[in-house]
Design an enzyme around this catalytic site. Structure first.
Site, PDB file in Angstrom:
ATOM      1  N   GLU A 153      -0.630 -12.012   3.179  1.00 20.35           N
ATOM      2  CA  GLU A 153      -0.573 -12.960   4.296  1.00 20.35           C
ATOM      3  C   GLU A 153       0.874 -13.363   4.570  1.00 20.35           C
ATOM      4  O   GLU A 153       1.476 -14.076   3.758  1.00 20.35           O
ATOM      5  CB  GLU A 153      -1.396 -14.205   3.959  1.00 20.35           C
ATOM      6  CG  GLU A 153      -1.349 -15.242   5.069  1.00 20.35           C
ATOM      7  CD  GLU A 153      -2.093 -16.511   4.732  1.00 20.35           C
ATOM      8  OE1 GLU A 153      -2.355 -16.774   3.544  1.00 20.35           O
ATOM      9  OE2 GLU A 153      -2.415 -17.256   5.676  1.00 20.35           O
ATOM     10  N   ARG A 218      -1.596 -26.999  13.353  1.00 22.04           N
ATOM     11  CA  ARG A 218      -2.439 -26.784  12.172  1.00 22.04           C
ATOM     12  C   ARG A 218      -3.727 -27.619  12.220  1.00 22.04           C
ATOM     13  O   ARG A 218      -4.396 -27.800  11.205  1.00 22.04           O
ATOM     14  CB  ARG A 218      -1.690 -27.044  10.860  1.00 22.04           C
ATOM     15  CG  ARG A 218      -2.110 -26.001   9.838  1.00 22.04           C
ATOM     16  CD  ARG A 218      -1.199 -25.964   8.625  1.00 22.04           C
ATOM     17  NE  ARG A 218      -1.452 -24.721   7.919  1.00 22.04           N
ATOM     18  CZ  ARG A 218      -0.638 -24.170   7.029  1.00 22.04           C
ATOM     19  NH1 ARG A 218       0.489 -24.742   6.725  1.00 22.04           N
ATOM     20  NH2 ARG A 218      -0.955 -23.051   6.447  1.00 22.04           N
ATOM     21  N   GLU A 247      -8.336 -22.343   8.658  1.00 22.22           N
ATOM     22  CA  GLU A 247      -7.561 -22.982   7.591  1.00 22.22           C
ATOM     23  C   GLU A 247      -6.764 -24.092   8.267  1.00 22.22           C
ATOM     24  O   GLU A 247      -5.646 -23.871   8.748  1.00 22.22           O
ATOM     25  CB  GLU A 247      -6.627 -21.976   6.926  1.00 22.22           C
ATOM     26  CG  GLU A 247      -5.854 -22.590   5.772  1.00 22.22           C
ATOM     27  CD  GLU A 247      -4.800 -21.659   5.220  1.00 22.22           C
ATOM     28  OE1 GLU A 247      -4.684 -21.538   4.003  1.00 22.22           O
ATOM     29  OE2 GLU A 247      -4.073 -21.054   6.037  1.00 22.22           O
TER      30      GLU A 247
HETATM   31  C1  LER Z   1      -0.245 -21.369   3.585  1.00 21.36           C
HETATM   32  O1  LER Z   1       0.484 -21.828   4.644  1.00 21.36           O
HETATM   33  C2  LER Z   1      -1.323 -20.474   4.013  1.00 21.36           C
HETATM   34  O2  LER Z   1      -1.495 -20.180   5.168  1.00 21.36           O
HETATM   35  C3  LER Z   1      -2.173 -19.974   2.964  1.00 21.36           C
HETATM   36  O3  LER Z   1      -3.266 -19.301   3.515  1.00 21.36           O
HETATM   37  C4  LER Z   1      -1.388 -19.064   2.054  1.00 21.36           C
HETATM   38  O4  LER Z   1      -1.196 -19.606   0.819  1.00 21.36           O
HETATM   39 MN    MN Z   2      -3.267 -19.049   5.869  1.00 26.72          MN
END
Ligand code: LER
Ligand code: MN
Length: 279
Positions: A153, A218, A247
């Site tokens: 990622e 976010r 997320e």
């Molecule tokens: C952190 O910013 C993130 O996106 C997680 O999925 C990776 O540790």
């Molecule tokens: Mn992430």
């Protein structure tokens, strides 16, 4: 496409980007009630999961665990693959190998997020990269035996300074040359680091096997200004049919964030919303 939410245990630190922090069985029940297809477990250590307990909750709700994410191994315990100390690198590998065994129980993938680490001041980037590749090979030896994917990622520069955008993700996957590796784009990081959503999705089309979504701030998708039209059109264009996992921050509160994410993503996948209008 299937829709997931990242969840963690009640003691998860603030650096875990999760909506629900609770007993993992309760997390599964709450996500099932909202209409999710699965939960990604954000873990620090494999021992946090009591496999029969979780399998019972999955069977009762019909949910899946598509991914184990590992950012806390880096953020809470400072174990990572690029660490200058070989002993610390080995401890990071042991943690991830444990999680690979756990993932095999659920048919899940294992995320290589922040656990890959960073380049310290004055270090030779090529030597650091080689440390990372050696650790990946040790993990891949087990992952390939168990049929578990390792998904790298790209993460934005304000969290780590190594593999920040999807082009760098593809490059390090090619350089490490292990067949269990795939790419895991995250729209939050892409919005900061990638020149274009469409360009990155097209370039990665053969190796993208999991996607994280969050809006520009976010928050849950639809509550920021990220161009989700472009994101979903590009995913459609490359024929992506895997998991879209939210997320996001637990704001304004966990239930509201979780409800917005699944409602918005479900509507997008169903193609009901052709514009970036708020849902
Ligand atoms: C952190 O910013 C993130 O996106 C997680 O999925 C990776 O540790
Ligand atoms: Mn992430």
């Amino acid at each position: 496409m299937k829709i997931g939410l990242v969840v963690s245990t009640a003691d998860a630190p603030p650096s875990a980007y999760v909506v629900y922090r609770d007993d993992l069985g309760n997390c599964i029940d709450r996500c099932a009630a909202l209409g999710y297809d699965g939960v990604e477990l954000a873990l620090r250590d494999r021992s946090q999961v009591v496999v029969p307990h979780i399998k019972r909750r999955l069977a009762a709700t019909g949910l899946a665990v598509p991914c184990i994410s590992t950012g806390q191994v880096f953020a809470a315990d400072r174990l990572y693959f690029t660490h200058p100390d070989a002993e610390v690198r080995s401890q990071a590998v042991v943690r991830i190998v444990d999680m690979i065994h756990l993932a095999a129980e659920f048919g899940a993938k294992v995320n290589m997020g922040r656990v890959r680490g960073l380049i310290h001041n004055g270090e030779d980037p090529l030597a650091v990269r080689q440390r990372y590749i050696e650790c990946v090979h040790r993990c891949a030896d087990i992952a390939e035996l168990l049929g578990v994917e390792l998904i790298i990622e790209p993460v934005n520069r304000y969290e780590v300074n190594f593999v920040n955008n999807c082009a760098e993700g593809l490059e390090i996957i090619r350089a490490s040359a292990r067949p269990c590796q795939r790419l895991m784009p995250d729209t939050f990081h892409m919005n900061i680091e990638d020149a274009s959503f469409r360009g990155s999705f097209l370039a990665g089309k053969d190796v993208i096997s999991y996607v994280h979504v969050a809006d520009s701030n976010r928050l849950a998708p639809g509550w920021g200004h990220l161009p989700f039209d472009e994101v979903f059109e590009a995913l459609h264009e490359i024929g992506y049919d895997g998991w879209i996992t939210a997320e996001v921050l637990p704001l304004p509160d966990p239930d509201k964030a979780a409800a917005q994410a699944v409602r918005y993503l479900r509507a997008r996948i169903a193609g009901q919303y052709a514009s970036n209008r708020k849902v």
